[in-house]
Write an enzyme that holds these catalytic residues in place. Structure first.
Site, PDB file in Angstrom:
ATOM      1  N   GLU A  64       1.021  -1.060   0.015  1.00 32.44           N
ATOM      2  CA  GLU A  64      -0.091  -0.139   0.000  1.00 32.44           C
ATOM      3  C   GLU A  64       0.836   1.202   0.137  1.00 32.44           C
ATOM      4  OE1 GLU A  64      -4.012   1.871   2.080  1.00 32.44           O
ATOM      5  OE2 GLU A  64      -2.566   0.894   3.251  1.00 32.44           O
ATOM      6  N   ALA A  89       1.780  -0.117  10.687  1.00 30.83           N
ATOM      7  CA  ALA A  89       1.193  -1.286  10.695  1.00 30.83           C
ATOM      8  C   ALA A  89       0.467  -1.152   9.316  1.00 30.83           C
ATOM      9  CB  ALA A  89       0.210  -1.888  12.013  1.00 30.83           C
ATOM     10  N   GLU A 123      -2.601  -3.445   7.165  1.00 30.09           N
ATOM     11  CA  GLU A 123      -3.774  -4.541   7.310  1.00 30.09           C
ATOM     12  C   GLU A 123      -3.602  -5.505   6.020  1.00 30.09           C
ATOM     13  OE1 GLU A 123      -3.661  -1.228   6.264  1.00 30.09           O
ATOM     14  OE2 GLU A 123      -5.379  -0.816   4.771  1.00 30.09           O
ATOM     15  N   HIS A 134      -7.423  -1.322  14.899  1.00 32.01           N
ATOM     16  CA  HIS A 134      -7.446  -0.641  13.895  1.00 32.01           C
ATOM     17  C   HIS A 134      -7.114  -1.476  12.656  1.00 32.01           C
ATOM     18  CE1 HIS A 134      -6.340   3.015  11.280  1.00 32.01           C
ATOM     19  NE2 HIS A 134      -5.914   2.195  10.545  1.00 32.01           N
ATOM     20  N   GLU A 135      -6.263  -2.380  12.632  1.00 35.90           N
ATOM     21  CA  GLU A 135      -5.759  -2.946  11.352  1.00 35.90           C
ATOM     22  C   GLU A 135      -6.909  -4.186  11.082  1.00 35.90           C
ATOM     23  OE1 GLU A 135      -3.837  -1.795   9.601  1.00 35.90           O
ATOM     24  OE2 GLU A 135      -2.604  -0.488  11.098  1.00 35.90           O
ATOM     25  N   HIS A 141      -9.795  -2.883   9.390  1.00 37.63           N
ATOM     26  CA  HIS A 141      -9.608  -3.053   7.802  1.00 37.63           C
ATOM     27  C   HIS A 141     -10.255  -4.276   7.272  1.00 37.63           C
ATOM     28  CE1 HIS A 141      -7.955   0.935   7.268  1.00 37.63           C
ATOM     29  NE2 HIS A 141      -6.692   0.839   7.993  1.00 37.63           N
TER      30      HIS A 141
END
Ligand code: BES
Ligand code: ZN
Length: 870
Positions: free
Chosen positions: A138, A272, A274, A307-308, A311
């Site tokens: 990404e 990090a 995802e 958070h990850e 996703h």
């Protein structure tokens, strides 16, 4: 051919359906070879196939296209890799038949050191340095590993096979279906994935240990880390299992893959990533050591995991159509991570801490050089820069604002239906609004367009006028100017008590509301607070009388922590924008003397430090009194907390202690400096001394560095020794972040040099950049002297941090000119936006300085505050 160059997106006359990808990394030579067979659907007549590729060498002879139901194989007459546009153009001379054919390409590449694409990271095993191979795709770097349609909307399935050294662990998005060992090499094949975007493909090859658990419905979850550190993965594992269960209920869709791996990577550019089924992390954000990690580290791990994993639904299952809608991924994951953290750790009061998020969003968005949440993206190089506080923090904040307007339940149901509708596909911002509009019957699109399609936000001024309240909105700028943006603002207000509440949508510039029902005027101390609980993304400016009543309410502890936070934060922003004299801000700050709530105090600390810096520029003669005043502000909480943890104390107190002591050290509080030095000595003799638990180490290190000078280097040398001896990344970062707080410029320069040395991983160099105010000038000279090297080493995501951290603290118009001159010939798309924002900040600071210099009676006021007896 020319028609394909300089285009923001690939042409769509042929689109991928399935990738069969085989890769063979060579970890000692740092190279890889690969081949890919892509099922491509030719949907319009064409002679060309155009896809992405960069920094690869394509084996031209290997390229072929086999159309459906035909034995004829098409070979391209021309194969062009256009590096500027990162595209591979295959010209087949004949028009290709419609339908799904197979495109095969052989290629080679380099395992680079830039932490993007397919790269190498270095770790130690039994004292020996070893390479691992890792991917980070990404936003647009899958094309550096294999030729592909590298856009989020081009979803396809992936069947991956790896040829790797037999003794290593090789991971990818899906579970292994077969492993065939053949001497020193093994071939590992993975199950085919569901449709997904290229930026979520991942591979990791190296030596690791792991800990494992299962969710109740059988998803296998593992945390991989450096050999010997498996114990440190347990906390993240627990959080992951808990979070998967929560999200399954919240989104009303189970986790879509059979396994979830999370892995700590020693060299990692962001925090990090995802990747579907194989989430990668910086070590500091995945590993937790009971002995040496701080409470803030624990919270960091929990929120990042949450958070990850968010996703995996929001981003991976439902993906943004294009990078313009990046905020749908990031803003949303950020918001949901708080929801999950709150449910797992209610005692962390994480929704109060969320206000830091809102403040960060408001701060960046107060610049003229901000951008709308939905941002135009025309070039891959522009994408990195929009992973910023607008996409994350403003994004998360406007979601919170909307949730609070629509109600928790309706919001969740509509989200679940959005996920269901767009699963295994892509969506745009308007699709989310449509789902919420349908679920709520409210005009969500109209309301939210004002927040996501234009940059900035309003300041709402409120005045008492003839027993009525008058509300006026205008666009807020930190520079003090006014813009003509207008928003649909969900206004909430309380009067005198949290039971007396009112809400309405402010849709015009000016509106008057009757508040007779609150019989507000009869009691002169009755307060009015707007933006109750700070769920709205706007600032509030009260007239003098209302402001005085609020100050009274704070002193008398009538308001919630969130509201206390908001009043302080808005006042600080208004002061910087020269709409509130510094004297008024300082007087308000004095009302927080007995504050004990973590998030409020933490913000008070950060405000004192910013005010301290600006006063040092504007009125150096006042610094002794200012420091004295700030120290007096933290006296109460410092005494309550002490240096040693209380039996069974809260997580928040543990975090607060470190921050208060750090602030006291920076303001030169003698007792704090002495006590820190005593405890540090004990720590040097015994790294497990109970005198220096992890929560107060940062503060102690900062205190130690306050005493360091070129002729008294002992503290510095000792900290470097601790840095070299520890193998815990969190400890290294703590030290790096403390060293540059030294007031001696010569030492700051040494620290900056150290941060570019081989002893500091490139990923960590940014932690040394936040230098003391005395070190500002040497840091700028250092940046200029090392710019070429920095560009070469940190190209991409980290480079903008060098600019913003070093340029923004300045406060003079001369510096603006100097910075502009230096970068005139050095600007690139990767730093363009950050540079403009940093320069704008310097201008804002410079104007603020001027304003403070002109403020009458400031000296007397500061003197009075510094020596006031309570
Ligand atoms: N998708 C991002 C990772 C990323 C960031 C990729 C920038 C490419 C460029 C990931 O989900 C993320 O947001 N990571 C955060 C940590 C998070 C807890 C805020 C990060 O890296 O800072
Ligand atoms: Zn994210």
């Amino acid at each position: 051919m020319e028609q394909f160059k300089k285009q923001p997106r690939l042409p769509k006359f042929a689109v991928p359906k399935r990738y069969d990808l085989r890769l063979k990394p060579d970890l000692s030579a740092c190279k890889f070879t690969g081949s890919v067979s892509i099922d491509v659907d030719v949907v319009a007549d064409t002679r060309f196939i155009v896809l992405n590729a960069a920094e690869l060498s394509i084996d031209t002879g290997s390229v072929s296209f086999s159309p459906p139901n035909s034995s004829k194989v098409f070979e391209p007459s021309k194969v062009d890799l256009v590096e500027e546009d990162e595209i591979l153009v295959l010209d087949f001379a004949d028009t290709l038949p419609l339908g799904v054919g197979v495109l095969t390409i052989g290629f080679e590449g380099i395992l680079n050191d830039n932490m993007k694409g397919f790269y190498r990271s270095v770790y130690e095993h039994n004292g020996e340095k070893k390479n691992m191979a890792v991917t980070q795709f990404e936003p647009a770097d899958a094309r550096r590993c294999f030729p592909c349609w590298d856009e989020p909307a081009c979803k396809a399935t992936f069947k991956i096979t790896l040829d790797v050294p037999s003794e290593l662990v090789a991971l990818s998005n899906m579970p292994v279906i077969e492993e065939k060992v053949n001497g020193p090499l093994k071939t590992v094949s993975y199950q085919e994935s569901p449709v997904m975007s290229t930026y979520l493909v991942a591979i990791v090859v190296g030596l690791f240990d792991y800990v494992e658990d299962h969710t109740p419905d059988g998803v296998k979850v593992r945390v991989y880390c450096q050999v010997g550190k498996a114990n440190q993965g347990k906390f993240a594992l627990e959080v992951a299992v808990g979070t998967l269960g929560l999200y399954k209920d919240y989104f009303a869709v189970p986790y879509p893959l059979p396994k979830l791996d999370m892995i700590a990577i020693p060299d990692f550019s962001s925090g990090a990533m995802e990747n579907y089924g194989l989430v990668t992390y910086r070590e500091t954000l995945l590993l937790f050591d009971e002995q040496h990690s701080a409470a803030s580290n624990k919270q960091g791990v929990a929120t990042v995991v949450a958070h990850e994993l968010a996703h995996q639904w929001f981003g991976n299952l439902v993906t943004m159509e294009w990078w313009t809608d990046l905020w749908l991924n990031e803003g949303f994951a950020t918001w949901v991570s708080y929801l999950a953290t709150d449910s797992l750790f209610p005692e962390w009061k994480i929704w109060t801490q969320f206000l830091d998020e809102t403040t960060n969003g408001l701060t960046l968005d107060g610049l003229a050089e901000s951008h709308p949440i939905e941002v135009e993206v025309n070039h891959a190089a522009e994408i990195d820069e929009i992973f910023d506080d607008i996409s994350y923090s403003k994004g998360a904040s406007v979601i919170r604002m909307l949730q609070s307007y629509l109600g928790v339940e309706c919001f969740q149901k509509s989200l679940a239906s959005y996920i269901k509708k767009h699963a295994y596909s892509n969506a745009k911002t308007e699709d989310l609004w449509a789902a919420l509009e349908e679920g709520s019957g409210e005009p969500v699109t109209k309301l939210m367009n004002t927040w996501t399609k234009q940059k900035g936000y309003p300041v709402v001024s409120v005045k008492v006028k003839d027993q009525k309240l008058e509300f006026e909105q205008s666009q807020f700028f930190s520079s003090g100017s006014h813009g003509d943006g207008q928003w649909v603002v969900p206004i909430t207000l309380c009067c005198g008590s949290y039971e007396k509440k009112k809400s309405f949508l402010l849709q015009t510039k000016l509106e008057t509301q009757d508040v007779k029902e609150f019989s507000f005027d009869s009691n002169k101390t009755s307060w009015i607070k707007l933006n109750v609980d700070q769920t709205g993304f706007y600032r509030v400016k009260y007239d003098e009388e209302l402001a005085a009543r609020l100050r009274y309410a704070i002193e008398n502890k009538l308001l919630t922590g969130t509201d206390r936070f908001g009043i302080l934060d808005d006042s600080f922003a208004l002061c910087m924008a020269r709409q509130l004299p510094l004297t008024s801000l300082l007087t308000l700050m004095a009302a927080y003397r007995e504050e004990l709530e973590y998030t409020v105090l933490s913000n008070l600390i950060s405000i004192t430090r910013k005010v301290g810096r600006i006063v040092a520029d504007a009125r150096p003669d006042l610094m002794d009194n200012i420091n004295q005043f700030f120290i007096s502000l933290f006296q109460y909480s410092a005494e309550k907390l002490g240096w040693d943890a209380k039996q069974g104390e809260s997580h928040l107190d543990a975090m607060l202690r470190g921050e208060i002591l750090t602030a006291l050290a920076v303001f030169g509080h003698k007792e704090t400096l002495n006590e820190a030095s005593r405890r540090f000595d004990a720590f040097l003799n015994d790294r497990n001394t109970p005198l220096l638990p992890p929560d107060i180490r940062k503060a102690t290190y900062v205190a130690v560095m306050q005493a360091v000078t070129s002729s008294n280097r002992i503290g510095f040398e000792s900290l470097l020794r601790v840095y070299r001896e520890t193998d815990l990344s969190q400890e290294k970062i703590r030290i790096l972040g403390s060293l540059s707080s030294c007031p001696d410029p010569a030492i700051v320069l040494e620290v900056l040099k150290f941060s570019l040395s081989p002893e500091v991983r490139s990923q960590d160099a940014i932690y040394g950049l936040r230098v003391s105010k005395e070190g500002r000038e040497v840091a700028w000279t250092w940046l200029k002297d090392n710019w070429d090297y920095i560009v070469k080493t940190f190209g991409g995501f980290l480079i903008s941090r060098f600019v913003s951290e070093i340029v923004s603290p300045f406060a003079s118009f001369e510096k603006v000119k100097e910075v502009e001159e230096f970068f005139a010939s050095r600007e690139t798309p990767a730093i363009a936006r950050t540079l403009k924002q940093s320069i704008e900040r310097v201008n804002i600071n410079a104007n603020w300085v001027k304003n403070i210099q002109e403020e009458k009676n400031l000296g007397e006021a500061v003197q009075e505050l510094a020596y006031r007896k309570y």
